[in-house]
Design a protein around this motif. Structure first.
Motif, PDB file in Angstrom:
ATOM      1  N   VAL A  90      22.404 -20.629   9.032  1.00 55.10           N
ATOM      2  CA  VAL A  90      20.980 -20.674   8.697  1.00 55.10           C
ATOM      3  C   VAL A  90      20.174 -21.074   9.933  1.00 55.10           C
ATOM      4  CG1 VAL A  90      19.235 -21.596   7.143  1.00 55.10           C
ATOM      5  CG2 VAL A  90      21.567 -21.275   6.313  1.00 55.10           C
ATOM      6  N   ASN A  91      20.657 -22.061  10.667  1.00 57.21           N
ATOM      7  CA  ASN A  91      19.966 -22.481  11.891  1.00 57.21           C
ATOM      8  C   ASN A  91      19.816 -21.326  12.868  1.00 57.21           C
ATOM      9  OD1 ASN A  91      19.698 -25.134  11.040  1.00 57.21           O
ATOM     10  ND2 ASN A  91      21.420 -25.889  12.246  1.00 57.21           N
ATOM     11  N   PHE A  92      20.905 -20.584  13.071  1.00 57.82           N
ATOM     12  CA  PHE A  92      20.879 -19.490  14.037  1.00 57.82           C
ATOM     13  C   PHE A  92      19.865 -18.422  13.646  1.00 57.82           C
ATOM     14  CE2 PHE A  92      22.186 -15.286  15.467  1.00 57.82           C
ATOM     15  CZ  PHE A  92      22.181 -15.473  16.844  1.00 57.82           C
ATOM     16  N   TYR A  93      19.937 -17.950  12.408  1.00 57.28           N
ATOM     17  CA  TYR A  93      19.055 -16.852  12.005  1.00 57.28           C
ATOM     18  C   TYR A  93      17.608 -17.296  11.820  1.00 57.28           C
ATOM     19  CZ  TYR A  93      23.052 -13.847  11.910  1.00 57.28           C
ATOM     20  OH  TYR A  93      24.152 -13.122  12.291  1.00 57.28           O
ATOM     21  N   ALA A  94      17.402 -18.541  11.406  1.00 57.70           N
ATOM     22  CA  ALA A  94      16.031 -19.059  11.331  1.00 57.70           C
ATOM     23  C   ALA A  94      15.452 -19.182  12.744  1.00 57.70           C
ATOM     24  CB  ALA A  94      16.005 -20.405  10.615  1.00 57.70           C
ATOM     25  N   GLY A  95      16.261 -19.676  13.676  1.00 56.10           N
ATOM     26  CA  GLY A  95      15.821 -19.772  15.070  1.00 56.10           C
ATOM     27  C   GLY A  95      15.563 -18.416  15.688  1.00 56.10           C
ATOM     28  N   LEU A  96      16.418 -17.449  15.362  1.00 56.20           N
ATOM     29  CA  LEU A  96      16.221 -16.091  15.868  1.00 56.20           C
ATOM     30  C   LEU A  96      14.905 -15.513  15.362  1.00 56.20           C
ATOM     31  CD1 LEU A  96      17.271 -13.608  17.397  1.00 56.20           C
ATOM     32  CD2 LEU A  96      18.476 -12.940  15.300  1.00 56.20           C
ATOM     33  N   PHE A  97      14.608 -15.734  14.081  1.00 52.21           N
ATOM     34  CA  PHE A  97      13.351 -15.237  13.533  1.00 52.21           C
ATOM     35  C   PHE A  97      12.161 -15.854  14.273  1.00 52.21           C
ATOM     36  CE2 PHE A  97       9.672 -15.453  10.783  1.00 52.21           C
ATOM     37  CZ  PHE A  97       9.550 -14.136  10.356  1.00 52.21           C
ATOM     38  N   VAL A  98      12.173 -17.162  14.443  1.00 51.37           N
ATOM     39  CA  VAL A  98      11.065 -17.844  15.110  1.00 51.37           C
ATOM     40  C   VAL A  98      10.915 -17.344  16.551  1.00 51.37           C
ATOM     41  CG1 VAL A  98      10.280 -20.088  15.968  1.00 51.37           C
ATOM     42  CG2 VAL A  98      11.114 -19.881  13.625  1.00 51.37           C
ATOM     43  N   ALA A  99      12.022 -17.201  17.249  1.00 52.04           N
ATOM     44  CA  ALA A  99      11.964 -16.724  18.639  1.00 52.04           C
ATOM     45  C   ALA A  99      11.412 -15.301  18.710  1.00 52.04           C
ATOM     46  CB  ALA A  99      13.356 -16.786  19.271  1.00 52.04           C
ATOM     47  N   THR A 100      11.866 -14.433  17.816  1.00 47.08           N
ATOM     48  CA  THR A 100      11.366 -13.052  17.849  1.00 47.08           C
ATOM     49  C   THR A 100       9.890 -12.994  17.480  1.00 47.08           C
ATOM     50  OG1 THR A 100      12.110 -12.563  15.588  1.00 47.08           O
ATOM     51  CG2 THR A 100      13.614 -11.996  17.393  1.00 47.08           C
ATOM     52  N   ARG A 101       9.449 -13.869  16.577  1.00 45.71           N
ATOM     53  CA  ARG A 101       8.029 -13.879  16.209  1.00 45.71           C
ATOM     54  C   ARG A 101       7.166 -14.359  17.375  1.00 45.71           C
ATOM     55  NH1 ARG A 101       6.647 -10.331  12.880  1.00 45.71           N
ATOM     56  NH2 ARG A 101       4.624 -11.299  13.098  1.00 45.71           N
ATOM     57  N   ALA A 102       7.638 -15.342  18.118  1.00 41.75           N
ATOM     58  CA  ALA A 102       6.878 -15.819  19.275  1.00 41.75           C
ATOM     59  C   ALA A 102       6.743 -14.698  20.309  1.00 41.75           C
ATOM     60  CB  ALA A 102       7.550 -17.051  19.876  1.00 41.75           C
ATOM     61  N   LEU A 103       7.845 -14.042  20.609  1.00 39.44           N
ATOM     62  CA  LEU A 103       7.806 -12.934  21.570  1.00 39.44           C
ATOM     63  C   LEU A 103       6.993 -11.762  21.035  1.00 39.44           C
ATOM     64  CD1 LEU A 103      11.503 -13.045  22.800  1.00 39.44           C
ATOM     65  CD2 LEU A 103       9.456 -13.677  24.104  1.00 39.44           C
ATOM     66  N   PHE A 104       7.127 -11.490  19.732  1.00 35.18           N
ATOM     67  CA  PHE A 104       6.364 -10.418  19.085  1.00 35.18           C
ATOM     68  C   PHE A 104       4.870 -10.623  19.315  1.00 35.18           C
ATOM     69  CE2 PHE A 104       3.928  -8.862  15.481  1.00 35.18           C
ATOM     70  CZ  PHE A 104       4.409  -7.574  15.297  1.00 35.18           C
ATOM     71  N   ASN A 105       4.393 -11.855  19.094  1.00 34.56           N
ATOM     72  CA  ASN A 105       2.968 -12.132  19.272  1.00 34.56           C
ATOM     73  C   ASN A 105       2.511 -11.834  20.697  1.00 34.56           C
ATOM     74  OD1 ASN A 105       2.493 -12.938  16.644  1.00 34.56           O
ATOM     75  ND2 ASN A 105       2.652 -15.119  17.094  1.00 34.56           N
ATOM     76  N   VAL A 106       3.270 -12.297  21.661  1.00 33.12           N
ATOM     77  CA  VAL A 106       2.898 -12.084  23.064  1.00 33.12           C
ATOM     78  C   VAL A 106       2.864 -10.597  23.386  1.00 33.12           C
ATOM     79  CG1 VAL A 106       3.619 -12.443  25.459  1.00 33.12           C
ATOM     80  CG2 VAL A 106       3.755 -14.330  23.818  1.00 33.12           C
ATOM     81  N   VAL A 107       3.910  -9.889  22.992  1.00 35.00           N
ATOM     82  CA  VAL A 107       3.983  -8.459  23.293  1.00 35.00           C
ATOM     83  C   VAL A 107       2.878  -7.698  22.557  1.00 35.00           C
ATOM     84  CG1 VAL A 107       5.418  -6.386  23.071  1.00 35.00           C
ATOM     85  CG2 VAL A 107       6.429  -8.521  23.881  1.00 35.00           C
ATOM     86  N   TYR A 108       2.646  -8.025  21.289  1.00 36.64           N
ATOM     87  CA  TYR A 108       1.618  -7.329  20.508  1.00 36.64           C
ATOM     88  C   TYR A 108       0.234  -7.532  21.129  1.00 36.64           C
ATOM     89  CZ  TYR A 108      -0.276  -5.375  16.112  1.00 36.64           C
ATOM     90  OH  TYR A 108      -0.872  -4.590  15.156  1.00 36.64           O
ATOM     91  N   ILE A 109      -0.115  -8.768  21.422  1.00 42.87           N
ATOM     92  CA  ILE A 109      -1.465  -9.077  21.883  1.00 42.87           C
ATOM     93  C   ILE A 109      -1.742  -8.516  23.275  1.00 42.87           C
ATOM     94  CG2 ILE A 109      -2.999 -10.986  22.523  1.00 42.87           C
ATOM     95  CD1 ILE A 109      -1.595 -12.550  20.178  1.00 42.87           C
ATOM     96  N   PHE A 110      -0.740  -8.534  24.150  1.00 43.95           N
ATOM     97  CA  PHE A 110      -0.961  -8.091  25.530  1.00 43.95           C
ATOM     98  C   PHE A 110      -0.476  -6.671  25.793  1.00 43.95           C
ATOM     99  CE2 PHE A 110      -1.041 -12.705  25.676  1.00 43.95           C
ATOM    100  CZ  PHE A 110      -2.256 -12.894  26.320  1.00 43.95           C
ATOM    101  N   ASN A 111      -0.013  -5.982  24.760  1.00 42.01           N
ATOM    102  CA  ASN A 111       0.490  -4.622  24.879  1.00 42.01           C
ATOM    103  C   ASN A 111      -0.646  -3.637  25.161  1.00 42.01           C
ATOM    104  OD1 ASN A 111       2.015  -2.194  24.487  1.00 42.01           O
ATOM    105  ND2 ASN A 111       1.182  -2.112  22.430  1.00 42.01           N
TER     106      ASN A 111
END
Length: 152
Positions: free
Chosen positions: A99-120
C-alpha cells in the motif's frame, strides 16, 4: 520516498492528504496567474471569469491558466479513485509495504503530472503527461486488485 514513509507510520492515509493538496495546487496557481496578469479576481463568478478575461491576458498566460485549470479538474476527478483504492487496500489488509509503494507512486505521478500539464506546450510533453496519468491510475488499479485478492 522511503524517508517520507518512515516519518508517517500510516503513510497511506497521509498520502490521501498529499493527493488532495496536489489536486488543489493548480487551482491556486491559476488564481495567481490571473491576478498577476489582470490585477483582479472575480470572486462572484470565479468559474466563468476565464473566458471573460482572455482578452486582458497574454496568450501565454491565458493558456497556462487554462492548463492549470485542467490539471486541477483532473486532480479532483482522480481523487475518488485513489481514495477508494487506498481505503479498500487498508480495509482488506493488503500488506503495508504494498500500500505504501502504490500510494507513494500515485502521489509522485500526480506531482509530476501537474508540472508537466501546466508547463506543457507541445505534443511530446503531452504524451509524457498521459504516461504519468496512466501510471497513477495503474497504481490505483493495482491497489484494488491487491484488495480483491486479499482474504479478510
Amino acid at each position: 520516498m522511503s524517508a517520507i514513509v518512515s516519518l508517517y507510520p500510516n503513510f497511506p492515509v497521509f498520502s490521501m492528504v498529499l493527493a488532495a493538496g496536489l489536486a488543489y495546487i493548480p487551482h491556486f496557481l491559476r488564481g495567481f496567474i490571473v491576478l498577476r496578469a489582470t490585477k483582479r479576481w472575480d470572486n462572484v463568478n470565479p468559474r466563468g471569469q476565464m473566458e471573460r478575461i482572455q482578452a486582458k491576458m497574454t496568450k501565454e498566460d491565458w493558456q497556462m491558466a487554462k492548463r492549470a485549470e485542467g490539471a486541477h479538474n483532473n486532480g479532483i476527478e482522480t481523487l475518488p479513485v485513489f481514495y477508494g483504492a487506498v481505503l479498500a487496500a487498508l480495509y482488506t489488509g493488503v500488506p503495508k509495504d504494498t500500500v505504501n509503494f502504490y500510494a507513494g507512486l500515485f502521489v509522485a505521478t500526480r506531482a509530476l503530472f501537474n508540472v508537466v500539464y501546466i508547463f506543457n506546450t507541445n505534443q511530446g510533453t503531452a504524451l509524457i503527461r498521459t504516461g504519468l496519468w496512466t501510471a497513477g491510475i495503474a497504481s490505483c488499479v493495482k491497489l484494488f486488485l491487491a484488495a480483491a485478492n486479499t482474504k479478510y
